[in-house]
Design a protein around this motif. Structure first.
Motif, PDB file in Angstrom:
ATOM      1  N   ALA A 416       0.805  -1.215   0.000  1.00  0.00           N
ATOM      2  CA  ALA A 416       0.000   0.000   0.000  1.00  0.00           C
ATOM      3  C   ALA A 416       0.841   1.270   0.000  1.00  0.00           C
ATOM      4  N   HIS A 417       2.173   1.179   0.258  1.00  0.00           N
ATOM      5  CA  HIS A 417       3.022   2.352   0.384  1.00  0.00           C
ATOM      6  C   HIS A 417       3.744   2.671  -0.923  1.00  0.00           C
ATOM      7  N   ASP A 418       3.920   3.979  -1.187  1.00  0.00           N
ATOM      8  CA  ASP A 418       4.628   4.409  -2.394  1.00  0.00           C
ATOM      9  C   ASP A 418       5.827   5.265  -2.007  1.00  0.00           C
ATOM     10  N   GLY A 419       6.518   5.826  -3.026  1.00  0.00           N
ATOM     11  CA  GLY A 419       7.707   6.624  -2.754  1.00  0.00           C
ATOM     12  C   GLY A 419       7.411   7.834  -1.885  1.00  0.00           C
ATOM     13  N   ALA A 420       6.262   8.486  -2.107  1.00  0.00           N
ATOM     14  CA  ALA A 420       5.916   9.667  -1.309  1.00  0.00           C
ATOM     15  C   ALA A 420       5.772   9.303   0.168  1.00  0.00           C
ATOM     16  N   TYR A 421       5.255   8.094   0.431  1.00  0.00           N
ATOM     17  CA  TYR A 421       5.095   7.644   1.813  1.00  0.00           C
ATOM     18  C   TYR A 421       6.454   7.546   2.502  1.00  0.00           C
ATOM     19  N   TYR A 422       7.448   6.946   1.819  1.00  0.00           N
ATOM     20  CA  TYR A 422       8.772   6.789   2.437  1.00  0.00           C
ATOM     21  C   TYR A 422       9.499   8.129   2.562  1.00  0.00           C
ATOM     22  N   ARG A 423       9.260   9.052   1.645  1.00  0.00           N
ATOM     23  CA  ARG A 423       9.873  10.372   1.773  1.00  0.00           C
ATOM     24  C   ARG A 423       9.293  11.117   2.975  1.00  0.00           C
ATOM     25  N   ARG A 424       7.971  10.992   3.178  1.00  0.00           N
ATOM     26  CA  ARG A 424       7.363  11.636   4.350  1.00  0.00           C
ATOM     27  C   ARG A 424       7.904  11.018   5.641  1.00  0.00           C
ATOM     28  N   TRP A 425       8.053   9.731   5.640  1.00  0.00           N
ATOM     29  CA  TRP A 425       8.586   9.038   6.824  1.00  0.00           C
ATOM     30  C   TRP A 425      10.026   9.510   7.098  1.00  0.00           C
ATOM     31  N   ALA A 426      10.831   9.667   6.042  1.00  0.00           N
ATOM     32  CA  ALA A 426      12.233  10.076   6.206  1.00  0.00           C
ATOM     33  C   ALA A 426      12.352  11.491   6.753  1.00  0.00           C
ATOM     34  N   SER A 427      11.355  12.355   6.491  1.00  0.00           N
ATOM     35  CA  SER A 427      11.420  13.749   6.938  1.00  0.00           C
ATOM     36  C   SER A 427      11.463  13.861   8.457  1.00  0.00           C
ATOM     37  N   VAL A 428      11.079  12.810   9.171  1.00  0.00           N
ATOM     38  CA  VAL A 428      11.145  12.809  10.635  1.00  0.00           C
ATOM     39  C   VAL A 428      12.596  12.934  11.097  1.00  0.00           C
ATOM     40  N   TYR A 429      13.550  12.438  10.278  1.00  0.00           N
ATOM     41  CA  TYR A 429      14.954  12.387  10.681  1.00  0.00           C
ATOM     42  C   TYR A 429      15.794  13.488  10.028  1.00  0.00           C
ATOM     43  N   GLY A 430      15.154  14.428   9.346  1.00  0.00           N
ATOM     44  CA  GLY A 430      15.880  15.560   8.795  1.00  0.00           C
ATOM     45  C   GLY A 430      16.157  15.461   7.309  1.00  0.00           C
ATOM     46  N   GLU A 431      16.782  16.544   6.774  1.00  0.00           N
ATOM     47  CA  GLU A 431      17.012  16.666   5.343  1.00  0.00           C
ATOM     48  C   GLU A 431      17.960  15.599   4.806  1.00  0.00           C
ATOM     49  N   ALA A 432      18.964  15.225   5.605  1.00  0.00           N
ATOM     50  CA  ALA A 432      19.926  14.229   5.128  1.00  0.00           C
ATOM     51  C   ALA A 432      19.232  12.897   4.853  1.00  0.00           C
ATOM     52  N   MET A 433      18.335  12.502   5.737  1.00  0.00           N
ATOM     53  CA  MET A 433      17.628  11.239   5.541  1.00  0.00           C
ATOM     54  C   MET A 433      16.694  11.316   4.332  1.00  0.00           C
ATOM     55  N   VAL A 434      16.047  12.476   4.142  1.00  0.00           N
ATOM     56  CA  VAL A 434      15.176  12.647   2.966  1.00  0.00           C
ATOM     57  C   VAL A 434      16.005  12.508   1.694  1.00  0.00           C
ATOM     58  N   THR A 435      17.183  13.124   1.689  1.00  0.00           N
ATOM     59  CA  THR A 435      18.060  13.035   0.512  1.00  0.00           C
ATOM     60  C   THR A 435      18.501  11.604   0.264  1.00  0.00           C
ATOM     61  N   LEU A 436      18.865  10.898   1.330  1.00  0.00           N
ATOM     62  CA  LEU A 436      19.292   9.500   1.189  1.00  0.00           C
ATOM     63  C   LEU A 436      18.175   8.638   0.597  1.00  0.00           C
ATOM     64  N   ILE A 437      16.977   8.747   1.146  1.00  0.00           N
ATOM     65  CA  ILE A 437      15.838   7.947   0.669  1.00  0.00           C
ATOM     66  C   ILE A 437      15.496   8.317  -0.771  1.00  0.00           C
ATOM     67  N   ASP A 438      15.548   9.608  -1.075  1.00  0.00           N
ATOM     68  CA  ASP A 438      15.238  10.046  -2.441  1.00  0.00           C
ATOM     69  C   ASP A 438      16.232   9.458  -3.438  1.00  0.00           C
ATOM     70  N   ARG A 439      17.545   9.448  -3.072  1.00  0.00           N
ATOM     71  CA  ARG A 439      18.558   8.903  -3.992  1.00  0.00           C
ATOM     72  C   ARG A 439      18.388   7.392  -4.160  1.00  0.00           C
ATOM     73  N   ILE A 440      17.986   6.707  -3.077  1.00  0.00           N
ATOM     74  CA  ILE A 440      17.754   5.252  -3.198  1.00  0.00           C
ATOM     75  C   ILE A 440      16.577   4.978  -4.133  1.00  0.00           C
ATOM     76  N   LEU A 441      15.514   5.775  -4.015  1.00  0.00           N
ATOM     77  CA  LEU A 441      14.326   5.588  -4.864  1.00  0.00           C
ATOM     78  C   LEU A 441      14.640   5.896  -6.325  1.00  0.00           C
ATOM     79  N   ARG A 442      15.494   6.906  -6.555  1.00  0.00           N
ATOM     80  CA  ARG A 442      15.834   7.290  -7.922  1.00  0.00           C
ATOM     81  C   ARG A 442      16.929   6.413  -8.515  1.00  0.00           C
ATOM     82  N   GLY A 443      17.618   5.649  -7.676  1.00  0.00           N
ATOM     83  CA  GLY A 443      18.752   4.868  -8.144  1.00  0.00           C
ATOM     84  C   GLY A 443      18.380   3.533  -8.770  1.00  0.00           C
ATOM     85  N   VAL A 444      17.085   3.231  -8.887  1.00  0.00           N
ATOM     86  CA  VAL A 444      16.657   1.973  -9.503  1.00  0.00           C
ATOM     87  C   VAL A 444      15.793   2.283 -10.716  1.00  0.00           C
ATOM     88  N   LYS A 445      15.638   1.294 -11.563  1.00  0.00           N
ATOM     89  CA  LYS A 445      14.856   1.500 -12.784  1.00  0.00           C
ATOM     90  C   LYS A 445      13.384   1.711 -12.464  1.00  0.00           C
TER      91      LYS A 445
END
Length: 521
Positions: A416-445
């Motif tokens: 039921a979860h999508d990329g936006a869900y994990y980005r919102r979850w990462a925002s709890v830990y600050g900008e660095a975590m959001v950037t990390l999660i975003d790069r992981i999501l963009r790093g796959v086909k």
């Protein structure tokens, strides 16, 4: 052995003070069965409310222990066919017919029992005198229900001119003979239930008993039709606080009142309706209402009849003895029986699938559909769950998460979860975590391929201080290693207070007991 519904129903009626004869007729059982159930109810000593809370199988086992059950009774012979065979013989010989029966049924009845059963059958069906017993109709006690046998062609299609048959539902109150009638397109269960509800609204009161004719829906025991019919009857009984009493099968004398009025309406109602052309059920029922009102106002032929007219007798004698209507309205519904709940624990209705608790898969169930709600009950009409009825094309599966087994709940949550869900979850830990999660999501086909990594990283931070989680994320970003495995190592080093900077790499700490390289020159 009697079913759960019969056991509970008998106890309820007897505790309400309902007589033996009424109880027998309601459940089509003998007086000895009623006595047996009540005696065992006293012996068991379990209150009725506690019995209802038990499973149907446990209740049946408590009243009919397996060790007390007799072997299944022999299937009764088809005495209608045997009687026809006897009448076709030039010299009827029952012993010859019995020998034919024994060849076909080696475990069947012996000769003496066969003779007795056949004699009882003939006496019951062909040996009665042509006299009838007068029946004292108790005011307001019973409402008789039936369909008019004639199905007149009264409805004209204005587009094609084709004439269609209609089915006329009718009721009468026992003493006053006050009648009600309504036309329906068919004789299916929803039409029957709607007719009963409208009839009670017409009378403005509820009798003690509802006595329907033997409906086509219930032709034999242990069929899905009878279970559905019993469920509908049970709903009517509960809502109107009344008792449904179908007359005995093949016993027209048990329903003489309604049969007489059916014949009466076939002439005085149907023949009058045939004089006009109707293009809709609404106009047809409007005319029916006028004719019925006139019939109820007509005086009886016998001028000494204390009833005077049907309407007068109803208002004077019947209605004062009847119970008032409930304050709310009965919601008619469509009933659908399922022999077994599918393995996916969803029941289909109108192109949608509604869930029931997964432990009920493989068991019978009854679905009740209204315009706004879907209710699901077990085979004993005990409520299981309900859903808001869906009219959208999608989703087709309407699922209550609590109905799912644990492993299904896990996969549903995962999917039921999508990329936006994990980005919102990462925002709890600050900008660095959001950037990390975003790069992981963009790093796959395909983004979906990274959901497990994102979920693993964020779950790993549940019991970690936010600043350490953010620092581990920044470490991955600085090292251009935005991966689950690298983050796990970085977080582990920080949690263990390991030194990670390149400036101190390969240097020894200063101490007076440690000689430097100058000591060896």
């Amino acid at each position: 052995m009697q079913s759960y519904s019969t056991i509970i129903g008998v106890i309820e009626l007897r505790l309400q003070g309902i007589g033996y004869l009424t109880t027998q007729r309601r459940f089509n059982i003998g007086s000895s069965t009623v006595t047996l159930i009540m005696n065992r109810f006293k012996e068991i000593g379990i209150p009725l409310d506690d019995l209802k809370a038990m499973s149907p199988k446990d209740v049946e086992a408590a009243f009919y222990p397996p060790e007390n059950l007799r072997r299944s009774e022999k299937e009764p012979p088809d005495f209608y066919e045997i009687h026809r065979r006897m009448m076709a013989m030039k010299r009827p010989d029952l012993s010859f017919v019995w020998m034919e029966y024994k060849q076909a049924h080696p475990d069947g009845y012996q000769l003496s029992q066969f003779y007795k059963l056949y004699g009882d059958f003939v006496k019951e069906n062909f040996g009665q005198d042509s006299v009838s017993m007068p029946v004292e109709r108790i005011p307001g006690e019973r409402m008789y229900i039936d369909w008019v046998g004639d199905q007149p062609e009264l409805l004209t299609d204005p587009a094609t001119g084709e004439i269609h048959k209609v089915h006329i539902f009718t009721t009468t109150i026992g003493f006053s003979s006050c009648v009600y009638a309504e036309a329906f397109p068919d004789e299916k269960l929803p039409s029957f239930i709607t007719g009963v509800v409208h009839a009670l609204e017409f009378y403005g009161a509820v009798p003690k008993y509802l006595v329907p004719d033997n409906l086509r829906t219930a032709v034999s025991k242990h069929t899905k039709d009878e279970l559905v019919l019993n469920s509908a009857f049970s709903d009517l009984e509960d809502f109107y606080d009344t008792i449904v009493l179908p007359p005995p099968a093949r016993k027209p004398r048990g329903k003489a009142t309604i049969e007489n009025h059916v014949r009466f309406l076939e002439t005085h109602l149907v023949e009058r309706l045939k004089e006009k052309i109707f293009t809709s059920l609404e106009t047809l029922n409007g005319e029916t209402e006028k004719i019925i009102a006139a019939i109820n106002q007509d005086g009886f032929r016998n001028k000494n009849d204390i009833r005077r007219t049907r309407s007068y007798a109803f208002e004077t004698y019947d209605k004062p003895q009847m119970k008032p209507l409930p304050s709310s309205c009965f919601t008619t519904c469509d009933y659908k029986y399922f022999l077994r709940v599918p393995d996916n624990y969803h029941l289909e209705y109108d192109g949608h699938y509604y869930s029931v608790l997964y432990t009920y898969h493989g068991k019978p169930a009854i679905l009740k559909a209204t315009m706004s709600e879907i209710r699901i009950c077990d085979e004993n009409n005990r409520f299981l769950c309900k859903h808001v009825r869906s009219y959208k094309d999608f989703p087709r599966y309407i699922t209550d998460d609590s109905h799912m087994p644990p492993q299904h709940q896990y996969y549903k949550e995962l999917n039921a979860h999508d990329g936006a869900y994990y980005r919102r979850w990462a925002s709890v830990y600050g900008e660095a975590m959001v950037t990390l999660i975003d790069r992981i999501l963009r790093g796959v086909k395909h983004e979906e391929q990274a959901y497990n990594s994102c979920k693993g990283i964020l779950h790993m931070c549940n019991d970690v201080p936010k600043n350490i989680a953010a620092e581990a994320a920044q470490t991955c970003i600085d090292s251009s290693a935005c991966k689950y495995t690298y983050f796990k190592k970085a977080l582990s080093r920080l949690m263990n207070h390991e030194i990670t900077g390149s400036s101190t790499s390969g240097q020894l700490p200063e101490h007076k007991n440690i000689r430097g390289r100058d000591s060896y020159q």
